[in-house]
Design a protein around this motif. Structure first.
Motif, short mmCIF file in Angstrom:
data_model
loop_
_atom_site.label_atom_id
_atom_site.label_comp_id
_atom_site.label_asym_id
_atom_site.label_seq_id
_atom_site.Cartn_x
_atom_site.Cartn_y
_atom_site.Cartn_z
N TYR A 114 0.84 -1.20 0.00
CA TYR A 114 0.00 0.00 0.00
C TYR A 114 0.87 1.24 0.00
O TYR A 114 2.01 1.23 0.46
N GLY A 115 0.32 2.29 -0.54
CA GLY A 115 1.04 3.56 -0.61
C GLY A 115 0.23 4.58 -1.37
O GLY A 115 -0.98 4.45 -1.56
N ILE A 116 0.92 5.62 -1.84
CA ILE A 116 0.26 6.71 -2.55
C ILE A 116 -0.32 6.22 -3.88
O ILE A 116 -1.40 6.65 -4.29
N ALA A 117 0.36 5.31 -4.54
CA ALA A 117 -0.07 4.83 -5.86
C ALA A 117 -1.31 3.95 -5.79
O ALA A 117 -1.96 3.70 -6.80
N GLY A 118 -1.65 3.44 -4.62
CA GLY A 118 -2.83 2.59 -4.49
C GLY A 118 -2.57 1.41 -3.58
O GLY A 118 -1.51 1.29 -2.97
N ASP A 119 -3.55 0.54 -3.52
CA ASP A 119 -3.45 -0.67 -2.70
C ASP A 119 -3.31 -1.88 -3.62
O ASP A 119 -4.12 -2.08 -4.52
#
Length: 159
Positions: free
Chosen positions: A35-40
């Protein structure tokens, strides 16, 4: 039907059946959550999928992981039915332990490397312990099969 019930009454068959169930459950569970800023994202048995989108889409297909999981599951399942060929069952249990060890290493490597490549955070699901528990169960069945083989050899010696 009676042969199947006789086979399940042996403790090593129960150990192998539990190991097969644990390994088979890995097909239905997220192995690593990324998970992160780009999505899950999630690492499943067939690849990395985007779970944050409206529809689940496969980002990376991981054929080696899928092949290793299928081979591991079927080799454990086949070893249950080799109760009359104890030496072959012992060898197959050793191979199964090696396959499960490789499976754990591959899951950890793929999850960590994907998270580092995309500069995201990751967390392993509880399912990462299933192959480790299966290794212990296969080891216990290996010991029980060895005891059976020793017993059969000692009875043959008395004759």
């Amino acid at each position: 039907m009676q042969k199947f019930l006789f086979m399940i009454q042996r403790i090593q068959s129960l150990y192998l059946l539990l190991a097969a169930l644990l390994t088979g459950s890995l097909f239905f569970i997220n192995l690593v959550n990324i998970y992160g800023i780009a999505g899950d994202f999630a690492l499943l048995f067939y690849g990395i999928v985007n779970v944050g989108a409206t529809q689940t889409e496969t980002i990376v297909f991981l054929f080696p992981l899928a092949l290793l999981m299928v081979a591991t599951f079927f080799s454990i399942f086949i070893s249950i039915f080799l109760y009359r060929k104890r030496v072959l069952q012992i060898r197959l249990c050793g191979i199964n332990m090696g396959l499960l060890t490789g499976l754990v290493v591959m899951i950890i490597y793929l999850g960590v490397s994907a998270a580092k490549k995309w500069e995201m955070d990751y967390s392993f699901s509880f399912a990462i312990v299933f192959p480790i528990i299966a290794i212990v169960l296969i080891y216990l069945s290996l010991r029980a099969i060895g005891k059976d083989e020793a017993l059969v050899r000692s009875i043959d010696r008395i004759r």
